[in-house]
Design a protein around this motif. Structure first.
Motif, PDB file in Angstrom:
ATOM      1  N   SER A   1      -6.667   5.673   3.624  1.00  0.00           N
ATOM      2  CA  SER A   1      -6.973   4.156   4.315  1.00  0.00           C
ATOM      3  C   SER A   1      -7.806   4.385   5.498  1.00  0.00           C
ATOM      4  O   SER A   1      -7.674   5.348   6.227  1.00  0.00           O
ATOM      5  CB  SER A   1      -6.045   3.379   4.199  1.00  0.00           C
ATOM      6  OG  SER A   1      -5.014   3.233   3.362  1.00  0.00           O
TER       7      SER A   1
ATOM      8  N   ASP B   1      -9.118  -0.001   2.347  1.00  0.00           N
ATOM      9  CA  ASP B   1      -9.412   1.183   1.709  1.00  0.00           C
ATOM     10  C   ASP B   1     -10.472   1.679   2.129  1.00  0.00           C
ATOM     11  O   ASP B   1     -11.028   2.731   2.309  1.00  0.00           O
ATOM     12  CB  ASP B   1      -9.490   0.775   0.100  1.00  0.00           C
ATOM     13  CG  ASP B   1      -7.859   0.373  -0.376  1.00  0.00           C
ATOM     14  OD1 ASP B   1      -8.130  -0.213  -1.439  1.00  0.00           O
ATOM     15  OD2 ASP B   1      -7.032   0.848   0.190  1.00  0.00           O
TER      16      ASP B   1
ATOM     17  N   THR C   1       0.883  -1.133  -0.063  1.00  0.00           N
ATOM     18  CA  THR C   1      -0.116  -0.072  -0.036  1.00  0.00           C
ATOM     19  C   THR C   1       0.881   1.124  -0.103  1.00  0.00           C
ATOM     20  O   THR C   1       1.878   1.320   0.892  1.00  0.00           O
ATOM     21  CB  THR C   1      -0.879   0.085   1.204  1.00  0.00           C
ATOM     22  OG1 THR C   1      -1.552  -1.143   1.653  1.00  0.00           O
ATOM     23  CG2 THR C   1      -2.163   1.040   1.288  1.00  0.00           C
TER      24      THR C   1
END
Lengths: 167, 1031
Positions: free
Chosen positions: A72, A107, A66
């Motif tokens: 997030s 997410d 990520t």
């Protein structure tokens, strides 16, 4: 048996986790990276005075790490102490979350769904880039394929990777 | 109500405590075996009695039997019927061990085989003593009640009646008398045991009708016991209703016995008891000496933190405190202060809360500090809270502190047994039992200390025979010392044994392939001694069952390290060894220094830091050196190994860290870290402040990370990792080994790179252009007042060292921006070396020097007057061609003949011999751009080597060179018949005519000054043409 699964979005996949394992979803984040540690560990975070280990689920699932965590969310899991009562009442077996607070980087949160165990299918072989050992199975929910994550396996895998870090 | 299981747990705990108290007493007894202290015997008796008393209650048969026999033995001893002997002590020890083993797994204790111990004890017991007859005694009959009966040994009965003791039965209801009143059966048993002797105890389940009613119906306990107290006093003494007590009729037996020789207590004394609750002692001749008639007192450990699960349980106060009579010796284990039992989990919660409070306080401080000025009364309030928080936290931490005596206690026995086994005479002396440590540290210390002590006994102290040989006292001494020093707790194990033979240890380590021979040679005494802590090391010739398996010492070191402590070892051959354990005082809240490296903050515990050193950039060369591939720092008289935090943590990119230390233009910050008795330096980017931080344990995923010992939450909310100095150092050492390997591999490459490193002077005119010149060409840089520049005939001059220095302005000859010099008060003049005619270049600003590899580009930006350009420190930099400039400025001085240019320059090989990288690069560029093939050599020797192998058409030779200068080289060349006719041109910074003459005399074909491209090429081509033409 019916189970409540909380689902979230990671990349282009919908993933679900047993809701009994989830403590909360956290928004604001300032993660301290840990030098010289496996990529699965994104870092450490402060959650109301407790140190939370932040896990990069993408790395666990063999995807690229990520990059941008600004949008997030953090899915905070419970600890062994908190799921003790489920184990004694038989709702859960053989799940070990450890005593440390762990958070999974996701997410976006999605719905909570109720599913039946019988409707969980084994992972289809063409589900690429996903470590098969880390998932319990898949379930279809209104044309959407949801991957049920085996949290136990994820944590064990991370533990194994960390243990083998020693030179 | 407390259920059976919980009750058993408490019983086991109490019994274990009793057993622990017996051991030191027995050891004391043994020391003075011919003159035993009756107090001690009594103490031991009471402890065993307590154990026996409740054993029957719980139905632990074997425990009951064994303790019963021990009790008999002890009772014989205290009545003087038997003398103490080593055999007796051994038997008692054996009994204690068996009891302990049974208590370890109490529910299966009845399956334990105690026959050996029983035999051992029975043997000691008076063999002539008749096995006692069992008689039955009954309660005095009462109307409406069934008289309960008990079996008792006749000899016991005799004893009781002889001593004027009464026998009673106590019947209590579990719920009514005990649970409802907040008492446990054990409490009652303890009370009984302290007032007399418990004969038997049992559970009376007659009245229970079926399991279902079990809880509602009253369970009754029945005890039979003997005491000197009269019936009226029992209820008070035991705190039970009087109808629970029944007297046992032993009249019949008494009469059988004969006249009683004891006096019952007078009612006067009984009245006294009522008032003071204590029993006065009368030493009347009728009472045989050595009998215990004072009420015994429950033994309690001084640290009352118990593992019970009942937080806030009822205060357990002792019921009867004996009066301090002058002829009575006070039992050593008197309870002195009221204490409360608190569960350990409860304590842990408190500690956590204290930690949270400190965190909150820190946060508050941070937020409030800027507001303090404008908010009245805010500061005192904050200070107040801060003070209280600190105090509260300290006190709470203290709660977790326990004296080390808890673990020191057992070592007496361990040393005794082991020494006996090995046939050595050893005494153990302890100091500082009151020193307190955090509870968890104490628990963790137990095993390592045990191992170290056993080691001392086994390997440290020699046999008595050997000791005599060495003129040492036969008895060896092991000192176990605990003391505070410098914020740490030290635990020393000092033995006066044979010491450690360090060279021999080193040998063994080499043999076991733990280290190499070379490494061993480099180790000092201390380091060699420390090898015993390496895994796999064991010097015992036979691996004894005691120690010597090779797994002990390294585990000790690991365990101590994990606690945040270190182990130090100091040994002298023949004299002894001292092993020191250095432990931190508290775990949870630590004073830490915040440091920053590469953008990340870390915490270093203050206790580990010795000092902070700041090294200015100009001192770096002096103080930081590379010794055998390791970086070291000179600190006063020490050489400290220096590691970079960024390196160790793997944060540094290529070209950073310790290896690039020489490049720094900022001061180097080094923390001197203490690690046991050794020190090392840790290089960091920045040092911030000291903060009190709450240590949070690392999540289990990071436990393997040696560099970190914990995490903490900073005042502003982010998480910081706490560095572990031991781990860092170990990691760095490994790191160094890897670096070493890397360095080996790239050594050749580096060598070649070093050649190209140059020092350049950077300067500019306050315009966008930037210039550079090789520093070695420059002799001086002068700062002059603009007013001292004189104008003569349209040219500028400067008075300089008695001479007139012609000044050259770059902007006059180069296509660069014209600076505005009108406002300049001062300006800089760069004076080059060895100029035939003094000249200087005027510049506005001299930026500084840079040491780097230069890759000069002679193509992109070209103009007469420029050597070329390069990108230095991310900026395009122009290299002015000084010599050309000077020629342009003063053509009258630098005239030159233009010769023919050899059009046929291709395929001519030129050997370029030049040590200065800059010139070599520039000249090579000139030559190659003119079409020549160039071979390079750094000095004369290399040149000759090349000439021996290769064919060249001409040589361009520098004069000033290391190893073999131009003069030697030319002589060597001319001496070689092959090379006699080889065209050799000197290109040198020596630009005087004398040089040229000498040069030509020595054999140079041409002589040229640096560094004129055109003239160089010209002369070269002339040389070659002439050569071709055979002139």
């Amino acid at each position: 048996m019916n189970r409540q699964i909380t689902t979230f979005i990671l990349g282009d996949t919908h993933i679900g986790i047993d809701i009994l394992l989830v403590k909360e979803v956290y928004r604001h984040m300032s993660i301290t990276p840990i030098p010289d540690s496996p990529a699965q560990l994104k870092g450490l975070m402060n959650l109301r005075g407790r140190v939370v280990t932040v896990i990069d689920l993408n790395v666990c699932l063999n995807r690229p790490a990520t990059q941008n965590i600004d949008t997030s969310r953090l899915l905070v899991l419970k600890t062994d102490k908190e799921i003790e009562k489920y184990k004694t009442s038989g709702l859960m077996k053989n799940i070990f979350l450890g005593d440390d607070i762990v958070g999974l980087l996701i997410d976006q949160m999605d719905d909570v769904i109720t599913i039946q165990d019988s409707k969980i299918f084994p992972a289809p072989p063409n589900l690429d880039e996903v470590e098969e050992t880390l998932i319990e199975g898949v379930i279809k929910q209104e044309e959407q394929l949801i991957i049920i994550l085996d949290v136990n396996a994820v944590l064990e895998k991370i533990m194994a990777v960390c243990a083998s870090m020693e030179e | 109500m407390m259920d059976q299981d919980e009750l058993i747990v408490v019983y086991v705990e109490e019994s274990m405590q009793h057993l622990e108290s017996i051991e030191p007493d027995l050891l004391e007894l043994e020391k003075n075996i011919d003159n035993i202290d009756s107090e001690i015997v009594n103490g031991i008796f009471r402890a065993v009695h307590s154990i026996k008393g409740a054993a029957g209650f719980f139905g632990f048969q074997k425990i009951g039997n064994l303790s019963h026999i021990m009790e008999n033995l002890l009772s014989q001893l205290r009545e003087g019927k038997m003398k103490a002997s080593p055999g007796l002590v051994d038997a008692l020890f054996a009994g204690i061990d068996a009891l302990r083993a049974m208590f370890d797994d109490v529910t299966t204790s009845d399956q334990f085989d105690i026959q050996t111990e029983i035999d051992q004890l029975s043997q000691i017991l008076d063999p002539l003593e008749q096995p006692s007859k069992i008689v039955t005694v009954k309660e005095k009959p009462e109307i409406g009640k069934q008289a309960k009966a008990f079996d008792i040994e006749e000899s016991q009965l005799d004893r009781f009646s002889k001593n004027g003791q009464f026998l009673y039965t106590i019947t209590v209801y579990l719920k009514k008398d005990l649970t409802d009143k907040g008492r446990t059966p054990l409490d009652l048993i303890n009370a009984i045991v302290s007032t007399g002797e418990l004969i038997e105890s049992r559970l009376d389940i007659d009245r229970i009708q079926g399991l279902a009613n079990c809880l509602e119906n009253e369970i009754t306990f029945v005890f039979a016991f003997a005491t000197i107290l009269e019936e009226d006093f029992i209820p008070t003494a035991l705190d039970i209703p009087s109808d629970r007590v029944s007297i046992i009729d032993i009249e019949a037996h008494k009469q059988k016995q004969g006249p009683v020789t004891t006096k019952p207590l007078l009612s006067k004394e009984m009245a006294q008891i009522e008032e003071t609750g204590a029993i006065p002692i009368e030493e009347s001749e009728s009472i045989p000496k050595g009998i215990e008639i004072k009420t015994p007192v429950i033994k309690e450990k001084s640290a009352d933190l118990d593992q019970s699960n009942t937080p806030g349980a009822a205060p357990s106060k002792d019921r009867q405190k004996p009066e301090d009579e002058p002829d009575l010796k006070i039992s050593r284990h008197l309870q002195t202060e009221e204490k409360i039992k608190v569960g350990v989990n409860f304590l842990n919660d408190l500690v956590n809360l204290a930690g949270e409070m400190v965190l909150g306080r820190n946060q508050l401080n941070q937020i409030a500090m800027p507001l303090v000025k404008d908010t009245p009364r805010l500061n005192p309030a904050i200070q107040h809270i801060s003070r209280i928080t600190t105090e509260m936290q300290e006190k709470i931490m203290q709660m977790r502190m326990q004296p080390v005596s808890i673990i020191f206690g057992k070592f007496g026995r361990i040393v005794r047994d082991l020494a006996k086994k090995l046939n050595k005479e050893i005494k153990l002396v302890t100091f500082g039992e009151d020193v307190e440590l955090d509870r968890s540290i104490i628990e963790a210390l137990s095993d390592p200390l045990t191992h170290l002590i056993r080691n001392s006994v086994d390997h440290g102290i020699e046999s008595s025979g050997d000791r005599e040989k060495f003129k040492k006292p036969k008895q060896g001494t092991i000192e176990l010392k605990a003391y505070h020093q410098a914020g740490h707790v030290y635990i020393d194990i000092i033995d006066d044994g044979g010491g450690i033979d360090c060279p021999w240890v080193g040998q063994k380590a080499v043999e076991k392939k733990l280290i190499t021979k070379e490494q061993m040679k480099e180790m000092g005494e201390k380091e060699l001694a420390r090898l015993i802590f390496k895994p796999g090391f064991s010097t015992a010739k036979q691996v004894s069952s005691v120690s010597g398996r090779g797994v002990g010492m390294d585990v000790v070191l690991t365990n101590i390290n994990q606690l945040g402590g270190t182990v130090d070892i100091d040994t002298t051959l023949y004299e002894g060894t001292t092993i020191s354990l250095i432990l931190p005082l508290t775990l949870a809240i630590v004073s830490g220094l915040v440091i920053r490296t590469l953008g990340q903050s870390f915490i270093l515990p203050e206790a580990n830091i010795d000092e902070l050193v700041r090294i200015k950039p100009d001192e770096i060369e002096n103080r930081i050196n590379f010794v055998q591939n390791s970086c070291v720092l000179r600190l006063r008289d020490m050489l400290l190994p220096l590691i970079s935090l960024g390196d160790v943590l793997g944060l540094n990119r290529e070209g950073q860290g310790v290896n690039m230390v020489e490049d720094r233009t900022e001061p180097v910050r080094v923390l001197v870290i203490k690690h046991g008795t050794s020190r090392f330096g840790l290089m960091v980017d920045a040092v911030e402040n000291i903060e009190e931080i709450v240590v949070k344990p690392l999540p289990r995923y990071l436990k393997k990370q040696k560099s970190f010992s914990g995490a903490c939450i900073m005042g502003e909310g982010s998480v910081s990792l706490i560095l572990d100095v031991v781990g860092l150092f170990e990691k760095a050492k490994l790191h160094h080994i890897d670096l070493k390997k890397q360095k080996e591999k790239t050594r050749i490459d580096i060598k070649s790179d070093e050649k190209d490193l140059q020092t350049l002077l950077l300067f500019n005119n306050n315009t966008f252009d930037r210039f550079a010149l090789p520093l070695e060409l420059i002799t001086r840089i002068e700062r002059v007042k603009s007013s001292s520049i004189e104008r003569v005939k349209g040219q500028q001059y400067l008075q300089y060292q008695g001479d007139k220095l012609r000044l050259v302005y770059l902007e006059d000859y180069l296509p660069i921006e014209r600076p505005d010099r009108s406002c300049d008060e001062t300006t800089c003049v760069i004076v080059p070396k060895q100029m035939k005619h003094p000249m200087g270049i005027v510049v506005s600003v001299v930026e500084g020097t840079i040491h780097t590899v230069v890759d000069i580009d002679t193509k992109s930006i070209m103009s007469p007057g420029l050597f070329g350009s390069a990108i230095l420190a991310d900026k395009i930099t122009l290299f002015p061609d000084m010599y050309r400039l000077f020629e342009l400025a003063a053509p009258e001085w630098y005239g030159g003949d233009c010769g023919l240019r050899d059009k046929d320059a291709s395929l001519k090989r030129i050997l370029l011999v030049e040590d200065t990288p800059f010139f070599r690069m520039v000249e090579k560029d000139y030559l190659t751009s003119a079409g020549y093939e160039v071979i390079e050599a750094e000095n004369g020797r290399q040149a000759l080597d090349i000439l021996a192998e290769e064919f060249v058409d001409a040589v361009i030779l520098d004069i000033i060179m290391p190893e073999m200068d131009g003069w030697e080289t030319i002589r060597a060349i001319r001496a070689d018949p092959r090379l006699k006719e080889l065209p050799v041109m000197a290109v040198t910074s020596l630009a005087d005519d004398i040089g040229a003459e000498k040069g030509l005399a020595e054999g140079f074909t041409q002589w040229e000054a640096k560094l004129n491209k055109d003239r160089l090429l010209e002369k070269l081509s002339n040389m070659l043409i002439r050569e071709k033409e055979g002139v």
